[in-house]
Design a protein around this motif. Structure first.
Motif, PDB file in Angstrom:
ATOM      1  N   UNK A  64       0.831  -1.209   0.000  1.00 17.68           N
ATOM      2  CA  UNK A  64       0.000   0.000   0.000  1.00 17.68           C
ATOM      3  C   UNK A  64       0.861   1.253   0.000  1.00 17.68           C
ATOM      4  N   UNK A  65       1.936   1.238   0.780  1.00 15.73           N
ATOM      5  CA  UNK A  65       2.801   2.425   0.872  1.00 15.73           C
ATOM      6  C   UNK A  65       3.446   2.752  -0.475  1.00 15.73           C
ATOM      7  N   UNK A  66       3.884   1.737  -1.198  1.00 10.42           N
ATOM      8  CA  UNK A  66       4.490   1.971  -2.514  1.00 10.42           C
ATOM      9  C   UNK A  66       3.462   2.543  -3.486  1.00 10.42           C
ATOM     10  N   UNK A  67       2.247   2.032  -3.433  1.00  7.51           N
ATOM     11  CA  UNK A  67       1.186   2.573  -4.288  1.00  7.51           C
ATOM     12  C   UNK A  67       0.854   3.994  -3.874  1.00  7.51           C
ATOM     13  N   UNK A  68       0.729   4.203  -2.586  1.00 11.78           N
ATOM     14  CA  UNK A  68       0.413   5.531  -2.057  1.00 11.78           C
ATOM     15  C   UNK A  68       1.448   6.552  -2.525  1.00 11.78           C
ATOM     16  N   UNK A  69       2.707   6.183  -2.436  1.00  8.93           N
ATOM     17  CA  UNK A  69       3.786   7.076  -2.872  1.00  8.93           C
ATOM     18  C   UNK A  69       3.627   7.461  -4.340  1.00  8.93           C
ATOM     19  N   UNK A  70       3.354   6.471  -5.189  1.00  6.39           N
ATOM     20  CA  UNK A  70       3.190   6.733  -6.614  1.00  6.39           C
ATOM     21  C   UNK A  70       1.989   7.610  -6.914  1.00  6.39           C
ATOM     22  N   UNK A  71       0.896   7.367  -6.227  1.00  3.56           N
ATOM     23  CA  UNK A  71      -0.314   8.163  -6.463  1.00  3.56           C
ATOM     24  C   UNK A  71      -0.118   9.589  -5.961  1.00  3.56           C
ATOM     25  N   UNK A  73       2.585  11.245  -5.929  1.00  4.73           N
ATOM     26  CA  UNK A  73       3.452  11.944  -6.888  1.00  4.73           C
ATOM     27  C   UNK A  73       2.671  12.549  -8.046  1.00  4.73           C
ATOM     28  N   UNK A  74       1.480  12.021  -8.305  1.00  2.69           N
ATOM     29  CA  UNK A  74       0.665  12.542  -9.413  1.00  2.69           C
ATOM     30  C   UNK A  74      -0.112  13.788  -9.010  1.00  2.69           C
ATOM     31  N   UNK A  75      -0.035  14.167  -7.726  1.00  2.00           N
ATOM     32  CA  UNK A  75      -0.730  15.363  -7.256  1.00  2.00           C
ATOM     33  C   UNK A  75      -2.068  15.084  -6.608  1.00  2.00           C
ATOM     34  N   UNK A  76      -2.443  13.823  -6.477  1.00  2.00           N
ATOM     35  CA  UNK A  76      -3.693  13.462  -5.807  1.00  2.00           C
ATOM     36  C   UNK A  76      -3.539  13.753  -4.318  1.00  2.00           C
ATOM     37  N   UNK A  77      -4.593  14.222  -3.689  1.00  2.00           N
ATOM     38  CA  UNK A  77      -4.569  14.500  -2.254  1.00  2.00           C
ATOM     39  C   UNK A  77      -4.390  13.234  -1.440  1.00  2.00           C
ATOM     40  N   UNK A  78      -3.904  13.390  -0.215  1.00  2.00           N
ATOM     41  CA  UNK A  78      -3.598  12.253   0.648  1.00  2.00           C
ATOM     42  C   UNK A  78      -4.833  11.388   0.913  1.00  2.00           C
ATOM     43  N   UNK A  79      -5.963  11.996   1.221  1.00  2.00           N
ATOM     44  CA  UNK A  79      -7.171  11.224   1.533  1.00  2.00           C
ATOM     45  C   UNK A  79      -7.601  10.371   0.340  1.00  2.00           C
ATOM     46  N   UNK A  80      -7.571  10.947  -0.842  1.00  2.00           N
ATOM     47  CA  UNK A  80      -7.948  10.200  -2.044  1.00  2.00           C
ATOM     48  C   UNK A  80      -6.927   9.090  -2.313  1.00  2.00           C
ATOM     49  N   UNK A  81      -5.660   9.387  -2.124  1.00  2.00           N
ATOM     50  CA  UNK A  81      -4.608   8.394  -2.362  1.00  2.00           C
ATOM     51  C   UNK A  81      -4.730   7.216  -1.403  1.00  2.00           C
ATOM     52  N   UNK A  82      -5.129   7.492  -0.166  1.00  2.00           N
ATOM     53  CA  UNK A  82      -5.292   6.428   0.822  1.00  2.00           C
ATOM     54  C   UNK A  82      -6.424   5.483   0.405  1.00  2.00           C
ATOM     55  N   UNK A  83      -7.417   5.976  -0.291  1.00  2.00           N
ATOM     56  CA  UNK A  83      -8.495   5.116  -0.792  1.00  2.00           C
ATOM     57  C   UNK A  83      -8.044   4.321  -2.021  1.00  2.00           C
ATOM     58  N   UNK A  84      -7.149   4.866  -2.802  1.00  2.00           N
ATOM     59  CA  UNK A  84      -6.697   4.210  -4.028  1.00  2.00           C
ATOM     60  C   UNK A  84      -5.837   2.981  -3.716  1.00  2.00           C
ATOM     61  N   UNK A 150      -5.548  -0.397 -12.359  1.00  2.00           N
ATOM     62  CA  UNK A 150      -6.176   0.532 -13.309  1.00  2.00           C
ATOM     63  C   UNK A 150      -6.541   1.817 -12.582  1.00  2.00           C
ATOM     64  N   UNK A 151      -6.893   1.685 -11.302  1.00  2.00           N
ATOM     65  CA  UNK A 151      -7.224   2.864 -10.492  1.00  2.00           C
ATOM     66  C   UNK A 151      -6.000   3.755 -10.373  1.00  2.00           C
ATOM     67  N   UNK A 152      -4.847   3.159 -10.160  1.00  2.00           N
ATOM     68  CA  UNK A 152      -3.600   3.911 -10.060  1.00  2.00           C
ATOM     69  C   UNK A 152      -3.286   4.577 -11.388  1.00  2.00           C
ATOM     70  N   UNK A 153      -3.427   3.823 -12.486  1.00  2.00           N
ATOM     71  CA  UNK A 153      -3.114   4.368 -13.814  1.00  2.00           C
ATOM     72  C   UNK A 153      -4.011   5.535 -14.192  1.00  2.00           C
ATOM     73  N   UNK A 154      -5.265   5.514 -13.729  1.00  2.00           N
ATOM     74  CA  UNK A 154      -6.161   6.635 -14.000  1.00  2.00           C
ATOM     75  C   UNK A 154      -5.615   7.913 -13.371  1.00  2.00           C
ATOM     76  N   UNK A 155      -4.955   7.790 -12.214  1.00  2.00           N
ATOM     77  CA  UNK A 155      -4.409   8.951 -11.549  1.00  2.00           C
ATOM     78  C   UNK A 155      -3.099   9.424 -12.185  1.00  2.00           C
ATOM     79  N   UNK A 156      -2.442   8.537 -12.925  1.00  2.00           N
ATOM     80  CA  UNK A 156      -1.203   8.922 -13.599  1.00  2.00           C
ATOM     81  C   UNK A 156      -1.461   9.696 -14.889  1.00  2.00           C
ATOM     82  N   UNK A 157      -2.689   9.588 -15.410  1.00  2.00           N
ATOM     83  CA  UNK A 157      -2.979  10.217 -16.708  1.00  2.00           C
ATOM     84  C   UNK A 157      -3.853  11.406 -16.533  1.00  2.00           C
TER      85      UNK A 157
END
Length: 157
Positions: A64-71, A73-84, A150-157
């Protein structure tokens, strides 16, 4: 109406981009979290079963932490990233852990081996290879459905 069309289009795009390289990347991401947890549990000298529970917890935590870090970095807020992160990784890590620990359980002494023991490195390598083969199709299926990484990739684009 417009939102439904957009959601259908987004799901279609995600399903169309559900490739094996994406699934492999997602699976390797979860394997990294597992490896950190497993090595840390063993390095701390925990025994067979006492290593299992914290290693699984650490695999989820680091995955989860590795995913959180990546999300993040895309500029998503912490609360939203924690759900992703859990949406992206829970099923994948669970399958990985189930298969990996099942394979390790079949090799006597594998879970008791220390960091300086060849068995510590060999048995998990085999277990991870088997777990990878089992988990990558799960990741591909989830990405194709618009879930998982796919949820993570949506935040990268």
């Amino acid at each position: 109406m417009q939102h439904d069309a957009h959601a259908a289009h987004a799901h279609h795009e995600t399903a169309a981009t559900s490739t094996w390289p994406m699934a492999v990347q997602a699976t390797l991401h979860c394997l990294t979290g597992w490896a950190i947890g497993e090595v840390l549990g063993t390095a701390l000298g925990w025994g067979d079963v006492p290593t299992l529970v914290p290693a699984i917890a650490l695999a989820f935590f680091f995955g989860y932490a590795l995913t959180l870090r990546g999300v993040l970095k895309t500029g998503v807020g912490f609360r939203a990233a924690v759900r992703v992160a859990p949406a992206a990784d829970t099923l994948s890590i669970a399958v990985l852990e189930l298969v990996d620990n099942g394979v390790l359980g079949l090799r006597p002494g594998a879970m008791d081996a220390g960091l300086d023991d060849l068995l510590f490195w060999g048995a998990p390598a085999i277990a991870l290879a088997v777990a990878f083969v089992a988990t990558a199709p799960v990741d591909k299926w989830m990405i194709g459905r618009g879930t998982g990484h796919a949820v993570v990739h949506r935040h990268h684009h």
